[in-house]
Structure formats: structure tokens, C-alpha cells
Scaffold this motif. Sequence first.
Motif, PDB file in Angstrom:
ATOM      1  N   CYS A 169     -36.429  66.205  -5.961  1.00 59.06           N
ATOM      2  CA  CYS A 169     -35.636  65.454  -4.982  1.00 59.06           C
ATOM      3  C   CYS A 169     -34.994  64.314  -5.775  1.00 59.06           C
ATOM      4  CB  CYS A 169     -36.528  64.916  -3.867  1.00 59.06           C
ATOM      5  SG  CYS A 169     -37.387  66.248  -2.998  1.00 59.06           S
ATOM      6  N   TYR A 171     -34.244  61.313  -5.474  1.00 60.18           N
ATOM      7  CA  TYR A 171     -34.706  59.917  -5.436  1.00 60.18           C
ATOM      8  C   TYR A 171     -36.111  59.769  -6.009  1.00 60.18           C
ATOM      9  CZ  TYR A 171     -36.912  62.085  -1.433  1.00 60.18           C
ATOM     10  OH  TYR A 171     -37.616  62.955  -0.652  1.00 60.18           O
ATOM     11  N   VAL A 174     -41.721  61.653  -9.170  1.00 62.24           N
ATOM     12  CA  VAL A 174     -42.972  62.405  -9.336  1.00 62.24           C
ATOM     13  C   VAL A 174     -42.881  63.560 -10.346  1.00 62.24           C
ATOM     14  CG1 VAL A 174     -44.585  63.974  -8.129  1.00 62.24           C
ATOM     15  CG2 VAL A 174     -44.089  61.719  -7.202  1.00 62.24           C
ATOM     16  N   GLN A 209     -48.524  67.813  -4.101  1.00 57.53           N
ATOM     17  CA  GLN A 209     -47.209  67.206  -3.825  1.00 57.53           C
ATOM     18  C   GLN A 209     -46.426  68.087  -2.866  1.00 57.53           C
ATOM     19  OE1 GLN A 209     -46.835  64.273  -4.795  1.00 57.53           O
ATOM     20  NE2 GLN A 209     -48.259  64.085  -6.483  1.00 57.53           N
ATOM     21  N   ASN A 245     -43.698  70.165   2.180  1.00 55.25           N
ATOM     22  CA  ASN A 245     -42.234  70.135   2.120  1.00 55.25           C
ATOM     23  C   ASN A 245     -41.702  71.166   3.114  1.00 55.25           C
ATOM     24  OD1 ASN A 245     -39.490  70.609   1.417  1.00 55.25           O
ATOM     25  ND2 ASN A 245     -39.873  69.654  -0.561  1.00 55.25           N
ATOM     26  N   ARG A 284     -32.987  68.246  -0.941  1.00 52.61           N
ATOM     27  CA  ARG A 284     -34.184  68.598  -0.164  1.00 52.61           C
ATOM     28  C   ARG A 284     -34.225  70.099   0.189  1.00 52.61           C
ATOM     29  NH1 ARG A 284     -38.719  65.932   0.051  1.00 52.61           N
ATOM     30  NH2 ARG A 284     -39.089  66.422   2.239  1.00 52.61           N
TER      31      ARG A 284
HETATM   32  S1  SF4 Z   1     -41.172  67.325  -3.024  1.00 49.33           S
HETATM   33 FE1  SF4 Z   1     -42.087  65.271  -2.895  1.00 49.33          FE
HETATM   34  S2  SF4 Z   1     -43.025  64.916  -4.887  1.00 49.33           S
HETATM   35 FE2  SF4 Z   1     -41.639  66.641  -5.151  1.00 49.33          FE
HETATM   36  S3  SF4 Z   1     -39.726  65.715  -5.864  1.00 49.33           S
HETATM   37 FE3  SF4 Z   1     -39.544  65.874  -3.631  1.00 49.33          FE
HETATM   38  S4  SF4 Z   1     -40.306  63.903  -2.839  1.00 49.33           S
HETATM   39 FE4  SF4 Z   1     -40.956  64.058  -4.993  1.00 49.33          FE
END
Ligand code: SF4
Length: 454
Positions: A169, A171, A174, A209, A245, A284
Motif C-alpha cells: 500500500c 502509504y 511495513v 499483516q 485485507n 489497495r
Molecule cells: S496490507 Fe497492511 S501491512 Fe501490508 S502494505 Fe497494506 S497497510 Fe501495510
Amino acid sequence: MASSQLVGKTYCVKTFGCQMNLHDSERVSGLLDACGCNEVATFEEADIAVFMTCCVRENADQRLYGQASALVSMQAPPSGKRVVAIGGCIAQRDGARLKEQIPTCDVVFGTSALDKLPALLEEAFDSSSRRIFVDTEEDPASFSTDLPTHRAQPFHAWVPIMYGCNNFCTYCIVPYVRGRERGRVFETIVSECERLVNDGVREICLLGQNVNSYGRDLYGKPRFAELIRAVGETGVDRLRFTSSNPKDLNDDVIAAMAETPAVTPHLHLAVQSGSSRILKAMNRSYTREQYLDLVGRLYDAIPGLALTTDIIVGFPGETEEDFLETLSLVEEARFAGAFTFIYSKRPGTPAARIVDPTPAETIENRFDRLARLVEKQSWEANQIDLGTSVEVLVESTSKRNSGVLVGHSAKNQTVHFPVPEGRMPDDLIGKFCTVDVDLARTWYLSGTMAGEPR
Ligand code: SF4
């Protein structure tokens, strides 16, 4: 595991950030206990001061620099030497550079190096100079999974099922600090859950995650839905999981949630924005319409589901029209609660390079409007339980009033109730109590205990 240098040393761990960090802190504590160290409540008393850091939450860097630097002026512990260790995402990101910001720092251990901490601490205690000892090597094959754990609450356990994230993502930092997705072996997770249940754990939260993509890198490609069903069969009373997610939450998972009695009727499903244009800019991989369709399928399959979410306000390029779409999505999705954030840059992420001229007051105004809507919906969601009985897993007494017990309902609402006459709080903590709800506020329910605990 006992280490002669560390035996008898005192330690204190301070945690910033998410559940994954809370769990890593429990493993650091478990590891230090196994080395013969003793936990203390404050850094003043500690020979070993550990910070588990986070670079996702706002101001985490500043809070870490402030608190770790304050150790300079603190008196040395009775043993004469305090070693300061920094772990977690900031440690992984900054490595030895942390010494420039935090002169008190002696040890830096990365997100794959929890098991190296005792050896690093020993070197630091042995050293007569203020050198820094660092291990931030990313080892994709190892994620220190079989470490002893010192659980903060004996009746609740976090069980990591995977580490890292493949989603990028725009922004989020992680994937850069926790690496790509690596799943734990299915049977290992299930047998750990069986052990926990035999040890008296009543509630398990599976951690990752993006738990919905569990198993894709593993032999035989076990699916998250199968894992839910298998953990449900261990006899655990309550089963939760985070983070989910939406792009990977499929009908198999929904069916497993609906058909596994231990799975609670609560799901945290981060939407981040109600505008498909902004969701695309965030990478996303779902649209507003797909999210709302998923929400509809969840409500149809799981009666009484409480849905909560995360929302970012002021992502670069967000217009008033985009924001109005977020407000309307919040209404349509009927969230029972939401964590709302004003976008803040994470250096090293793609979104950090986007220049956005939107004035800060405009974004704050949007944030306030969203917060008011979320509060209204939380209040409405809690009214549904007014006059009913809810089952509460009792966690502690209230910080403000030792005569009041606090816990969470299956829908994850905070519930307060007075310690019944003739009962001791310790006899009820860790048990399920039925509470007749006579007050429903925005942030909590309260009532009186009915019947016997189980
Ligand atoms: S799914 Fe969650 S941990 Fe993975 S990149 Fe997107 S916001 Fe970050």
C-alpha cells in the motif's frame, strides 16, 4: 536458554504500535525470563531497558527518541549499568544509525533477530566502552517463531500465523521493514493453539499483516479458512484474527467464520477510504463497490456482526468529493467503530513523494466531520445491546475504580460492571461472565453480573 551474564538482571519492556509488536514484546519478555532475568515495572529499576518500536503510528519516532534519550539523566540501576536495547520496525529501518539519534542506545535488534537479543545484551554488558551492537539482518527463513512467551494475560494469547506483507500500500512502510510474506507451518500453529488451550487460554487472536492471504507461500497451500476451522476445533472459547485485507477476504473465509462457533461476531476490516480513485492511489486493490459488496455478504452470513475499520483522512490528492464518498461509505457499511487517522508521510514510501497543496485546516475539518459520524454510529451500535445480556471475558479491574471489572464482549465492546457482593475480582478475571446491560454509551457498555461465571 539461561545465560550466566544475564541471570538476575532486571528488565523492563516498553511497546509502541500494533498487536504484532505487542506479541513480539511478549516474546522478548519470555526470552529474558528464560535467561534468568526478572521483570520490573519501570526503567529506573531496570538493568535492561527494551523499546519495541513502530514506524507505522504517528509520532512514534519522536516518542522513542524522547523516552530513550531521557534515560541519560536517570540514575543507574543498583547493578551499576543499564543496557538500552531497541527492537521493532524503527530498529529494522535505521539499524546502527539509531546511535546518532539516541546516544544511550547500546543494542539494536531487527524484526527477524529477536532470538539474538540475549547474545547482543551479553556483548553490551561485557563491553567497557559505549559501542553499539546491531543485528538487523533480514533472514527470510527465520522469524524467531519458537521463542518462549511471557503473556501479558494468562487467558489471552496472540498467535502469529505469518510475518511480512506483499501488498505495498503506497502509504505503508511495513513491507520494507518486515519483509515479504512468510507463513508459519499449519500444523505448528494448530498444535501451539492446542497447547495454549490446555494451558487455560480462553481467547486466541491469530496475527498477521494480512491473514487472509495465509498459506500462499507454503507447501500444499493451506488456506486461511482451513486454519480458522482447525483452530476452532481446539476447543478455544473465542477466536479472533487481525489484520484482514478486504481484497483477500473470500467466501471461503466468510463461511468458515460463520460455521466456527468460537469465531466472534466482530471483524476489523480496514477500508482506508470510500473513494475508488483514492483507493487506487493507495494501491489497495479493491474499489468502493467491491468493499461494500463484501460487507453485504458478511452481514448476510454472520448475524449481528460488528464491523470496525481504519480510515485515513487527507491522503495526498483527496478532494472534497472523495471525502464525501468516505462519509457515505461509513454510513452504508454501518461500522460499529473506526480508528481514524490524518494521513502522515512515512519516509521511503511512494505516497511520501506526492506533493499535496490541500491546507491542513481543510483536512482537520474533514477529520472532525468523520469523527462525529463515527461516534454517532458507535453510539447507535451500542444501543442494540441495551437491555440485553452479553457475555464478557473479564480482563482486569478498572484503573480508576478497583470495585469495577472490565472486559470485552464477543463483539469487542468494552464492558464495565461492579464486582458483585461477596466475590473477589481475582476469582472473576480470566472468566466469562454474563452481564445484563443497563447503560450503553459511545465507547462502552455497563451493567450488572448475572448468574455464575464460566
Ligand atoms: S496490507 Fe497492511 S501491512 Fe501490508 S502494505 Fe497494506 S497497510 Fe501495510
